[in-house]
Every structure is written in structure tokens, then in C-alpha cells.
Write an enzyme that holds these catalytic residues in place. Structure first.
Site, PDB file in Angstrom:
ATOM      1  N   ARG A 104       0.822  -1.209   0.000  1.00 31.13           N
ATOM      2  CA  ARG A 104       0.000   0.000   0.000  1.00 31.13           C
ATOM      3  C   ARG A 104       0.855   1.259   0.000  1.00 31.13           C
ATOM      4  O   ARG A 104       0.497   2.271  -0.585  1.00 31.13           O
ATOM      5  CB  ARG A 104      -0.934   0.002   1.213  1.00 31.13           C
ATOM      6  CG  ARG A 104      -1.915   1.143   1.187  1.00 31.13           C
ATOM      7  CD  ARG A 104      -2.591   1.357   2.515  1.00 31.13           C
ATOM      8  NE  ARG A 104      -3.417   0.236   2.908  1.00 31.13           N
ATOM      9  CZ  ARG A 104      -3.685  -0.054   4.181  1.00 31.13           C
ATOM     10  NH1 ARG A 104      -3.187   0.657   5.151  1.00 31.13           N
ATOM     11  NH2 ARG A 104      -4.448  -1.078   4.478  1.00 31.13           N
ATOM     12  N   TYR A 105       1.976   1.210   0.693  1.00 30.56           N
ATOM     13  CA  TYR A 105       2.887   2.360   0.737  1.00 30.56           C
ATOM     14  C   TYR A 105       4.067   2.052  -0.165  1.00 30.56           C
ATOM     15  O   TYR A 105       4.522   0.908  -0.234  1.00 30.56           O
ATOM     16  CB  TYR A 105       3.376   2.584   2.173  1.00 30.56           C
ATOM     17  CG  TYR A 105       2.268   2.804   3.157  1.00 30.56           C
ATOM     18  CD1 TYR A 105       1.558   3.997   3.174  1.00 30.56           C
ATOM     19  CD2 TYR A 105       1.903   1.804   4.050  1.00 30.56           C
ATOM     20  CE1 TYR A 105       0.523   4.197   4.078  1.00 30.56           C
ATOM     21  CE2 TYR A 105       0.870   1.999   4.958  1.00 30.56           C
ATOM     22  CZ  TYR A 105       0.186   3.198   4.969  1.00 30.56           C
ATOM     23  OH  TYR A 105      -0.834   3.387   5.852  1.00 30.56           O
ATOM     24  N   ARG A 108       7.363   0.168   1.363  1.00 31.76           N
ATOM     25  CA  ARG A 108       7.297  -0.972   2.271  1.00 31.76           C
ATOM     26  C   ARG A 108       6.115  -1.862   1.925  1.00 31.76           C
ATOM     27  O   ARG A 108       5.083  -1.389   1.460  1.00 31.76           O
ATOM     28  CB  ARG A 108       7.266  -0.542   3.734  1.00 31.76           C
ATOM     29  CG  ARG A 108       6.242   0.516   4.085  1.00 31.76           C
ATOM     30  CD  ARG A 108       6.866   1.454   5.128  1.00 31.76           C
ATOM     31  NE  ARG A 108       5.898   2.332   5.769  1.00 31.76           N
ATOM     32  CZ  ARG A 108       5.515   3.497   5.242  1.00 31.76           C
ATOM     33  NH1 ARG A 108       5.942   3.895   4.063  1.00 31.76           N
ATOM     34  NH2 ARG A 108       4.652   4.249   5.905  1.00 31.76           N
ATOM     35  N   CYS A 117      -2.130 -17.541  16.045  1.00 29.55           N
ATOM     36  CA  CYS A 117      -1.702 -16.640  17.112  1.00 29.55           C
ATOM     37  C   CYS A 117      -1.660 -17.441  18.409  1.00 29.55           C
ATOM     38  O   CYS A 117      -2.415 -18.388  18.572  1.00 29.55           O
ATOM     39  CB  CYS A 117      -2.681 -15.486  17.296  1.00 29.55           C
ATOM     40  SG  CYS A 117      -2.754 -14.417  15.854  1.00 29.55           S
ATOM     41  N   CYS A 121      -6.607 -11.945  20.593  1.00 30.92           N
ATOM     42  CA  CYS A 121      -6.927 -10.680  21.251  1.00 30.92           C
ATOM     43  C   CYS A 121      -8.342 -10.304  20.854  1.00 30.92           C
ATOM     44  O   CYS A 121      -8.670 -10.274  19.662  1.00 30.92           O
ATOM     45  CB  CYS A 121      -5.943  -9.601  20.809  1.00 30.92           C
ATOM     46  SG  CYS A 121      -4.241 -10.197  20.866  1.00 30.92           S
ATOM     47  N   CYS A 124      -8.858  -7.704  18.112  1.00 30.92           N
ATOM     48  CA  CYS A 124      -8.053  -7.872  16.900  1.00 30.92           C
ATOM     49  C   CYS A 124      -8.771  -7.405  15.639  1.00 30.92           C
ATOM     50  O   CYS A 124      -9.932  -7.731  15.401  1.00 30.92           O
ATOM     51  CB  CYS A 124      -7.693  -9.339  16.739  1.00 30.92           C
ATOM     52  SG  CYS A 124      -6.756  -9.671  15.235  1.00 30.92           S
ATOM     53  N   ARG A 126      -8.135  -8.450  12.783  1.00 33.99           N
ATOM     54  CA  ARG A 126      -8.212  -9.578  11.854  1.00 33.99           C
ATOM     55  C   ARG A 126      -9.106 -10.699  12.380  1.00 33.99           C
ATOM     56  O   ARG A 126      -9.023 -11.831  11.917  1.00 33.99           O
ATOM     57  CB  ARG A 126      -6.813 -10.135  11.580  1.00 33.99           C
ATOM     58  CG  ARG A 126      -5.890  -9.130  10.935  1.00 33.99           C
ATOM     59  CD  ARG A 126      -4.605  -9.735  10.431  1.00 33.99           C
ATOM     60  NE  ARG A 126      -3.678  -8.708  10.002  1.00 33.99           N
ATOM     61  CZ  ARG A 126      -3.755  -8.082   8.821  1.00 33.99           C
ATOM     62  NH1 ARG A 126      -4.679  -8.410   7.957  1.00 33.99           N
ATOM     63  NH2 ARG A 126      -2.892  -7.141   8.524  1.00 33.99           N
ATOM     64  N   ASP A 286      -9.972   0.224  15.371  1.00 31.38           N
ATOM     65  CA  ASP A 286     -10.514   0.197  14.007  1.00 31.38           C
ATOM     66  C   ASP A 286     -12.009  -0.125  14.000  1.00 31.38           C
ATOM     67  O   ASP A 286     -12.501  -0.787  14.907  1.00 31.38           O
ATOM     68  CB  ASP A 286      -9.800  -0.896  13.197  1.00 31.38           C
ATOM     69  CG  ASP A 286      -8.335  -0.573  12.956  1.00 31.38           C
ATOM     70  OD1 ASP A 286      -8.027   0.602  12.733  1.00 31.38           O
ATOM     71  OD2 ASP A 286      -7.514  -1.505  13.003  1.00 31.38           O
ATOM     72  N   ASP A 323      -6.108   3.892  11.134  1.00 34.53           N
ATOM     73  CA  ASP A 323      -6.119   3.492   9.735  1.00 34.53           C
ATOM     74  C   ASP A 323      -7.406   3.977   9.098  1.00 34.53           C
ATOM     75  O   ASP A 323      -8.496   3.707   9.612  1.00 34.53           O
ATOM     76  CB  ASP A 323      -6.071   1.958   9.655  1.00 34.53           C
ATOM     77  CG  ASP A 323      -4.782   1.479   9.023  1.00 34.53           C
ATOM     78  OD1 ASP A 323      -4.533   1.859   7.865  1.00 34.53           O
ATOM     79  OD2 ASP A 323      -4.046   0.735   9.684  1.00 34.53           O
ATOM     80  N   LYS A 330      -2.584   5.262   6.937  1.00 30.58           N
ATOM     81  CA  LYS A 330      -2.557   5.716   8.330  1.00 30.58           C
ATOM     82  C   LYS A 330      -2.590   7.239   8.396  1.00 30.58           C
ATOM     83  O   LYS A 330      -1.980   7.923   7.592  1.00 30.58           O
ATOM     84  CB  LYS A 330      -1.286   5.222   9.008  1.00 30.58           C
ATOM     85  CG  LYS A 330      -1.311   3.727   9.292  1.00 30.58           C
ATOM     86  CD  LYS A 330      -0.088   3.306  10.059  1.00 30.58           C
ATOM     87  CE  LYS A 330      -0.064   1.808  10.284  1.00 30.58           C
ATOM     88  NZ  LYS A 330       0.026   1.045   9.024  1.00 30.58           N
TER      89      LYS A 330
HETATM   90  C1  LIG Z   1       0.824   0.057   8.819  1.00 34.47           C
HETATM   91  C2  LIG Z   1       1.249  -0.502   7.563  1.00 34.47           C
HETATM   92  C3  LIG Z   1       2.593  -0.379   7.150  1.00 34.47           C
HETATM   93  C4  LIG Z   1       3.657   0.308   7.979  1.00 34.47           C
HETATM   94  O1  LIG Z   1       3.406   1.651   8.220  1.00 34.47           O
HETATM   95  P1  LIG Z   1       4.398   2.509   9.141  1.00 34.47           P
HETATM   96  O2  LIG Z   1       3.740   3.825   9.259  1.00 34.47           O
HETATM   97  O3  LIG Z   1       5.714   2.531   8.452  1.00 34.47           O
HETATM   98  O4  LIG Z   1       4.515   1.817  10.462  1.00 34.47           O
HETATM   99  C5  LIG Z   1       2.918  -0.925   5.922  1.00 34.47           C
HETATM  100  N1  LIG Z   1       2.015  -1.556   5.133  1.00 34.47           N
HETATM  101  C6  LIG Z   1       0.736  -1.684   5.505  1.00 34.47           C
HETATM  102  C7  LIG Z   1      -0.216  -2.373   4.584  1.00 34.47           C
HETATM  103  C8  LIG Z   1       0.304  -1.179   6.729  1.00 34.47           C
HETATM  104  O5  LIG Z   1      -0.979  -1.313   7.099  1.00 34.47           O
HETATM  105  S1  SF4 Z   2      -3.888  -8.675  17.525  1.00 33.79           S
HETATM  106 FE1  SF4 Z   2      -4.818 -10.280  16.232  1.00 33.79          FE
HETATM  107  S2  SF4 Z   2      -3.175 -10.939  14.841  1.00 33.79           S
HETATM  108 FE2  SF4 Z   2      -2.203  -9.848  16.570  1.00 33.79          FE
HETATM  109  S3  SF4 Z   2      -1.695 -11.431  18.088  1.00 33.79           S
HETATM  110 FE3  SF4 Z   2      -3.701 -10.614  18.640  1.00 33.79          FE
HETATM  111  S4  SF4 Z   2      -5.166 -12.005  17.617  1.00 33.79           S
HETATM  112 FE4  SF4 Z   2      -3.177 -12.316  16.628  1.00 33.79          FE
END
Ligand SMILES: *Cc1c(COP(=O)(O)O)cnc(C)c1O
Ligand code: SF4
Length: 364
Positions: A104-105, A108, A117, A121, A124, A126, A286, A323, A330
Site C-alpha cells: 500500500r505504501y 514498504r 496466534c 486478542c 483484533c 483480523r 478500528d 487506519d 494511516k
Molecule cells: C501500517 C502498515 C505499514 C507500515 O506503516 P508505518 O507507518 O511505516 O509503520 C505498511 N504496510 C501496511 C499495509 C500497513 O498497514
Molecule cells: S492482535 Fe490479532 S493478529 Fe495480533 S496477536 Fe492478537 S489475535 Fe493475533
């Protein structure tokens, strides 16, 4: 080993991450039997319980308000229907050119190693996909991701996340790290894991060597949310990694009923520095179905940040962020900044690619 919950373990079992991980898979019975709360079964059926005995042992009461239990024991509020819950609110799929890679960025990319996991959590992001991804990546999936990164020379950093990559053993982890570290354009790797919080036994000398010996620098990003999680075992593990050249940063989530007061956050952030961890982000919760009882509202987060500013070291202060939906990326918020709103009073933000995106707020 643990006073509140009758968990039977020898010392060598307790200190063995594989024992902790194995027990977590069968934690449903322990949790239900020792707490005796009603209504957990239905929540467990949708969002399964999973928790290490170590993490359960950090709880200091059997009350639902206990900040540790609130993060790992189901809550009937998770079944509440909310109109903004969606399976993929950040449109990660649209930014996923090959399986398990999210780009996305520009510089990175994120690689999802496994959906396992050590602890589920409750907040979470996800949680709807807790078991969808599957276990370790096949050779083919890893090769496709590596090819993509090799072709995209602008990618300098790989985030290795999941699930939790530290549920994999050292050899599997080394295989994934090396696949990316061996590419000339990849300068650093960032491992995202909650193991230091829920299973610090995982931070062994051998792991420290695997990460330290990687041919590119490895950073660890972890997820402490409450000062009670800052234990001696966690501190020792983090120091072990640091001695091999692996620094740790922390991404907390602001969670109603867990850490949404200035004193708790102050203890958390200063306590992190004391165990050599730099507070990096404090995220607003989120808009994810099944987690809205944890959301505080961004104004609350800004107030808390304002009250900490000046009271704690600048080094202890994370960036308050969230996000944006629709893959907007972000956003960092500073106390005192003006927030634009639409006619309905819903906050609107500019994404990094210049779109105006509404941020769903809790309605109640
Ligand atoms: C959060 C995130 C990152 C890393 O973002 P930073 O601001 O550098 O911590 C990279 N890729 C994705 C898809 C993300 O959600
Ligand atoms: S936040 Fe979600 S992905 Fe991260 S350790 Fe907890 S359950 Fe696993």
C-alpha cells in the site's frame, strides 16, 4: 503456577513456549470452567477463545473489568450488530498483488506469514479471518511474494506479520526472513508479533541469534497495551534480542476499559522505555465488527495525548494514529489539530493519495 486459575505446570513447562502454545489451543475449557461467566459459548463459536496460560496468569481478578481478561476473554458485546463492520475495511485485498503480500505504501510491503496466534486478542482487527489464511506459506506462495518484491525495487522494508509469525519455529521463520533479506533492494525487515506480551518464553537465545544473524537488520514491533504486561520474562526476552542487535518498538491500541485513562497510559509508556522498548504508535480502535465495545472516539484519544504531553518524556510518547477505511492509509493526529466534519458530523480526512474519506464513529 498461577494463583487465580488452577493451571498445573512444572517450571520447565511454564518456561517452554511450545508448552504455552500447545495449552492455548485448548484454553476454552480452562477459561469457561474457571470463570463460570455465562454466554461465552456463543461468542466462542463465532470468535474462538485462545489464550496462553502465561497471559491468563497476568490477570489480577476474575472480574470482567480486569484489563487482562478484557483483552482475552470473550464478551457478549462482540455479537452486537454494527452497521460499519466489514471483512476487509482497509481494502487490503485491493492492494494485494500476489497472495499474502499487501503493498500500500511505496517503500514498504506487508507479508502475512500465518494466521496462527498464541492468544486471540478480543480487539483484533483480523478477528473475522482468524483461521482463513492458513499456516506457514508454501514454497510457491513465498516465491511469488519474493519475485514481486524483487521486481519492485522501490520496496525497501518488509513487514513480516500474520497472525503471529513467532508461532512458527526458528527454521520456518529463518526461511521467510531470508527469502526477503536476500534481495538487494530490501534494507530492513520488521517483524510484527505479540509474543513478547502473551508468550515471552518465545524470545529464546536461539531466536535472538536467528534474528541477529539475518543478513539485513531486523526490528521487532510488538503490542503491549497495559502496564501489567511488562513482566520480568518480557523484559529479559527483549534484552536478549537487543543484545543481538534487534530493537523493539511498540504499537498499542487505545482500548475502552483497558487503557483509556492517562495514568494507565503513562505507566505503560514509561514502563516500556524502562524495558528498552520505544512506544511507536497508539492506535484508535478500528471499525471492525465484534470490537466496537473497545472504541473510545478519537476526541478521547486526543485528550489523553494532550494530558500526557509535558508530563512524560518525549521519548515515551507514541504517535496517536488510526487506519483510514478504503485503503486510505494511516493518519497521525496531534492534540489541538482541527478535524473536518461532514454535514452529519462524521469526521473526514484526506488520505495519502488525496481522497476525502469519512471515518466511521461509534453511534450510541
Ligand atoms: C501500517 C502498515 C505499514 C507500515 O506503516 P508505518 O507507518 O511505516 O509503520 C505498511 N504496510 C501496511 C499495509 C500497513 O498497514
Ligand atoms: S492482535 Fe490479532 S493478529 Fe495480533 S496477536 Fe492478537 S489475535 Fe493475533
Amino acid at each position: 503456577m498461577s494463583g487465580l486459575f488452577s493451571i498445573v505446570a512444572s517450571e520447565s513447562e511454564w518456561l517452554d513456549w511450545r508448552w504455552q502454545l500447545g495449552q492455548s489451543a485448548a484454553s476454552y475449557r480452562v477459561v469457561i470452567e474457571s470463570l463460570g461467566w455465562s454466554g461465552l459459548g456463543a461468542v466462542h463459536a463465532k470468535y474462538p477463545i485462545r489464550v496462553t496460560p502465561y497471559y491468563m496468569s497476568l490477570a489480577r481478578s476474575k472480574e470482567a473489568s480486569d484489563p487482562i481478561l478484557r483483552q482475552c476473554v470473550p464478551n457478549v458485546a462482540e455479537l452486537r450488530e454494527d452497521d460499519f463492520g466489514s471483512a476487509d475495511p482497509f481494502a487490503e485485498e485491493g492492494y494485494s498483488p500476489v497472495p499474502r503480500l499487501v503493498h500500500r505504501y511505496e517503500d514498504r510491503a506487508l507479508f502475512l506469514t500465518t494466521s496462527d496466534c498464541a492468544t486471540h486478542c478480543r480487539h483484533c482487527m483480523r478477528k473475522r479471518n482468524w483461521s482463513c489464511l492458513g499456516g506457514r506459506p508454501s514454497d510457491e506462495v513465498l516465491e511469488q511474494a519474493r519475485d514481486y518484491v524483487a521486481r519492485h525495487k522501490e520496496i525497501r522494508e518488509i513487514l513480516i506479520s500474520g497472525g503471529d509469525p513467532l508461532t512458527m519455529d526458528d527454521a520456518e521463520l529463518a526461511r521467510v526472513l531470508d527469502a526477503f533479506a536476500s534481495l538487494p533492494n530490501v534494507e530492513i525487515l520488521r517483524l510484527g508479533s505479540r509474543a513478547p506480551v502473551v508468550m515471552p518464553q518465545r524470545l529464546t537465545e536461539e531466536l535472538a541469534r536467528v534474528l541477529g544473524d539475518c543478513r539485513k537488520p531486523v526490528w521487532l514491533a510488538t503490542h503491549f497495551n497495559h502496564p501489567w504486561e511488562l513482566t520480568d520474562l518480557a523484559s529479559e526476552g527483549i534484552l536478549r534480542l537487543l543484545k543481538q542487535g534487534v530493537p523493539t518498538v511498540n504499537q498499542s491500541v487505545l482500548l475502552a476499559g483497558v487503557n483509556d485513562d492517562a495514568e494507565t497510559l503513562k505507566q505503560l509508556f514509561t514502563g516500556l522505555l524502562a524495558i528498552r522498548v520505544k512506544p511507536y504508535y497508539l492506535f484508535h480502535g478500528d471499525p471492525i465488527e465484534g470490537t466496537t465495545h473497545f472504541r473510545t472516539g478519537i476526541e478521547k484519544g486526543l485528550e489523553l495525548m494532550a494530558s500526557l504531553r509535558g508530563r512524560v518524556s518525549g521519548l515515551a510518547m507514541p504517535a496517536f494514529s488510526f487506519d483510514l477505511p478504503e485503503g486510505g492509509g494511516k493518519i497521525r493526529l496531534e492534540p489541538g489539530m482541527e478535524i473536518q466534519r461532514d454535514a452529519d458530523g462524521v469526521p473526514v480526512f484526506q488520505s495519502c493519495d488525496g481522497r476525502s474519506i469519512r471515518y466511521p464513529v461509534r453511534r450510541d
